[in-house]
Design a protein around this motif. Sequence first.
Motif, PDB file in Angstrom:
ATOM      1  N   HIS A 116      -1.672   3.748   7.380  1.00  0.00           N
ATOM      2  CA  HIS A 116      -3.049   4.688   7.510  1.00  0.00           C
ATOM      3  C   HIS A 116      -2.985   4.928   9.188  1.00  0.00           C
ATOM      4  N   LEU A 164      -6.376   5.295  -7.078  1.00  0.00           N
ATOM      5  CA  LEU A 164      -6.565   4.342  -6.211  1.00  0.00           C
ATOM      6  C   LEU A 164      -7.446   3.120  -6.711  1.00  0.00           C
ATOM      7  N   SER A 167      -5.361   0.431  -8.868  1.00  0.00           N
ATOM      8  CA  SER A 167      -4.347  -0.302  -8.098  1.00  0.00           C
ATOM      9  C   SER A 167      -4.964  -1.738  -7.883  1.00  0.00           C
ATOM     10  N   ARG A 169      -4.526  -3.041  -4.861  1.00  0.00           N
ATOM     11  CA  ARG A 169      -5.023  -2.928  -3.638  1.00  0.00           C
ATOM     12  C   ARG A 169      -6.373  -2.687  -3.250  1.00  0.00           C
ATOM     13  N   LEU A 171      -9.666  -0.808  -2.179  1.00  0.00           N
ATOM     14  CA  LEU A 171      -9.917   0.612  -1.986  1.00  0.00           C
ATOM     15  C   LEU A 171     -10.203   0.892  -0.460  1.00  0.00           C
ATOM     16  N   SER A 188      -6.286   1.469   0.444  1.00  0.00           N
ATOM     17  CA  SER A 188      -5.326   2.258  -0.241  1.00  0.00           C
ATOM     18  C   SER A 188      -6.176   3.816   0.053  1.00  0.00           C
TER      19      SER A 188
END
Length: 229
Positions: A116, A164, A167, A169, A171, A188
Amino acid sequence: MKEGPDIARIGALIGDPARANMLGALLSGKALTATELAAEAGVTGQTASSHLKKLMEGGLLLQAKLGRHRYFTLAGPEVGAVLEAVMGLAARKGHLRTRTGPKDPAMRAARVCYDHLAGDMAVRIFDSLQSRDFLAIAGAKGGFGLTENGSSFVREIGIDLDALTASRRPLCRVCLDWSERRNHLAGSLGAALLTHFIEKDWLRRDRNSRTVRFSPKGQAEIRQLFPVD
């Protein structure tokens, strides 16, 4: 601490200067060979292999083989988050290494933090989302989530929010920016935003560092999408 997570082991793995340099190089999100990591650490190939073995045994690195080469990556975004947090703590306490050069301002302006965006531009994005009430505290543990307006905004700019949220993971996650000493967005959504900017050709990554450079158009688009007071 007699019971619970063994933070001493993680601290020892990160705390070695050579291993710290290797881990810092992998914060770019790229897979690097043992030879490349040895150069980053300033050690011989044999010494690098020993360090890499310890990092893999400690769960901080993953290895993949391609032909004759072995490539190493961080074991996941949580490892990147820990490294960035430790960098932030070191910066706040004045534990800095002086590395002069033209890349320093660029690194502070915008860089990759594993998967990121970090740096001044990333802090701007986080501040803009928060000031417009697009982010809100979510859950008993104080994590961040998108408000209804925030979800609409993310979809409008072209992010597949359904994928997203499907998933495992998180957010939205807060990551402390070591250079700005303020928060930027990880999770994510943070990763999806960086991918979105790259696909739009608003920024390009430096091949030899974590630095990313926004085009004039990219800067204008980001400032329009993420205004701040």
